[in-house]
Write a protein that holds these residues in place. Structure first.
Motif, PDB file in Angstrom:
ATOM      1  N   LEU A  95     -16.704  38.046  -3.608  1.00  0.00           N
ATOM      2  CA  LEU A  95     -15.947  38.238  -4.848  1.00  0.00           C
ATOM      3  C   LEU A  95     -16.688  39.191  -5.783  1.00  0.00           C
ATOM      4  O   LEU A  95     -16.104  40.148  -6.310  1.00  0.00           O
ATOM      5  CB  LEU A  95     -15.723  36.879  -5.510  1.00  0.00           C
ATOM      6  N   GLY A 154     -15.424  42.739  -7.163  1.00  0.00           N
ATOM      7  CA  GLY A 154     -14.817  42.318  -8.422  1.00  0.00           C
ATOM      8  C   GLY A 154     -14.432  43.425  -9.371  1.00  0.00           C
ATOM      9  O   GLY A 154     -13.734  43.182 -10.357  1.00  0.00           O
ATOM     10  N   TYR A 196     -11.162  35.333 -12.023  1.00  0.00           N
ATOM     11  CA  TYR A 196     -12.062  35.051 -10.908  1.00  0.00           C
ATOM     12  C   TYR A 196     -12.388  33.556 -10.881  1.00  0.00           C
ATOM     13  O   TYR A 196     -12.531  32.912 -11.928  1.00  0.00           O
ATOM     14  CB  TYR A 196     -13.377  35.808 -11.043  1.00  0.00           C
ATOM     15  N   LEU A 200     -17.530  42.174 -12.936  1.00  0.00           N
ATOM     16  CA  LEU A 200     -16.532  41.272 -13.496  1.00  0.00           C
ATOM     17  C   LEU A 200     -15.972  41.867 -14.783  1.00  0.00           C
ATOM     18  O   LEU A 200     -16.728  42.251 -15.685  1.00  0.00           O
ATOM     19  CB  LEU A 200     -17.155  39.903 -13.778  1.00  0.00           C
ATOM     20  N   VAL A 218     -13.822  34.402 -15.936  1.00  0.00           N
ATOM     21  CA  VAL A 218     -14.354  33.849 -14.693  1.00  0.00           C
ATOM     22  C   VAL A 218     -14.723  32.399 -14.911  1.00  0.00           C
ATOM     23  O   VAL A 218     -15.210  32.023 -15.987  1.00  0.00           O
ATOM     24  CB  VAL A 218     -15.567  34.662 -14.194  1.00  0.00           C
TER      25      VAL A 218
END
Length: 282
Positions: free
Chosen positions: A154, A158, A166, A189, A193
């Motif tokens: 991930l 990302g 996420y 990111l 998340v």
């Protein structure tokens, strides 16, 4: 010649259309209002699609792409959770071919590239009038989720701007390098998340705590089940409380169910007594 032609055009996702090759039902279709199945699609045979059995073009479903523990090409250990998420109105695309038992085929590592490929596929299918998935996906609401090593996958992928949330299950990068991800990958990111870990016996908890401390550029939640360990509650019917909490997050982030916000922002865990929850940057 006809078979060759079909093979050639299906190298182009927009020209391929999904057809269910086989499916199975888990936990009687799940706990949600949409009876779910786990299906193999002919144009995406190296994945499992957890989805409502009946698709309706008037209901566009958010999408979740799931990378597995060990970075393996099987979602079998997580199928209770993934099916239950689907039963609440999601299209879940999990890396790895369908299995009926964990030893019914050799297992291999799944490549990081399978994550964006899944998004490419559902984008093409949703635009293809010949596909069963035509206009079925809400492509503005896509999440990536991963368990353990799958969480590293991930982080490695990302940066994809199509992603709007996420979920890191029993995962954290800390100071490790895994699946081409490291501490610098936290900067990939760009959306909210959540980390879901399993307490002091979860080998990922300390790394997840480090990630939580270090992530200061996007909204983040740290949810810690005090006793679940690294295997979470995934083998329980409907995926147990890890699944229930993940659905609360997805409904908030991808379906704008604002009543779920207090659970995460104020740590109101009356329905999740085994969990400690904290948040920042919201």
């Amino acid at each position: 010649m006809q078979r060759l032609f079909i093979t050639l055009i299906c190298l182009i996702p927009s020209l391929c259309f999904a057809k269910t090759a086989n499916y199975k039902v888990i936990d009687e279709g799940g706990s949600g209002p949409f009876s779910a199945i786990a299906a193999t699609e002919t144009s995406l045979s190296d994945y499992v699609i957890y989805r409502p059995k009946e698709l309706n073009q008037s209901i566009k479903l958010p999408v979740v792409v799931f990378a597995n523990g060990g970075c393996m090409d099987t979602s079998y250990p997580f199928e209770h959770m993934l099916s239950d998420i689907a039963s609440h109105g999601y299209l879940v695309i999990a890396l790895g071919k369908m299995q009926n038992s964990l030893d019914d085929r050799p297992l291999n590592k799944a490549s990081n590239s399978m994550i964006p490929h899944a998004i490419d596929w559902i984008t093409a299918q949703s635009a293809n009038p010949l596909s069963e998935f035509y206009q079925s996906a809400n492509l503005e609401k896509i999440a990536i989720a991963g368990q353990s090593c799958g969480g590293a996958q991930l982080l490695a992928t990302g940066a994809d701007k199509r992603v709007s949330s996420y979920l890191m299950f029993n995962s954290g990068i800390g100071d490790m390098t895994m699946a081409s991800a490291d501490v610098d990958s936290l900067h990939n990111l760009h959306a909210p998340v959540i980390y879901l870990v399993g307490g002091p016996t979860d080998i990922a908890t300390d790394n997840a705590k480090l990630d939580y401390q270090r992530i200061n550029h996007v909204p983040i939640v740290f949810a810690n089940h005090k006793t679940a360990g690294h295997s979470g509650t995934f083998e329980q019917p409907f995926g147990g409380s890890f699944s229930k909490l993940a659905i609360k997050w997805l409904d908030w982030q991808l379906k704008d169910k604002q009543t779920n916000a207090t659970l995460f922002l104020q740590g109101q865990t009356a329905d999740f007594v085994s969990w400690d929850i904290k948040a920042k940057q919201f």
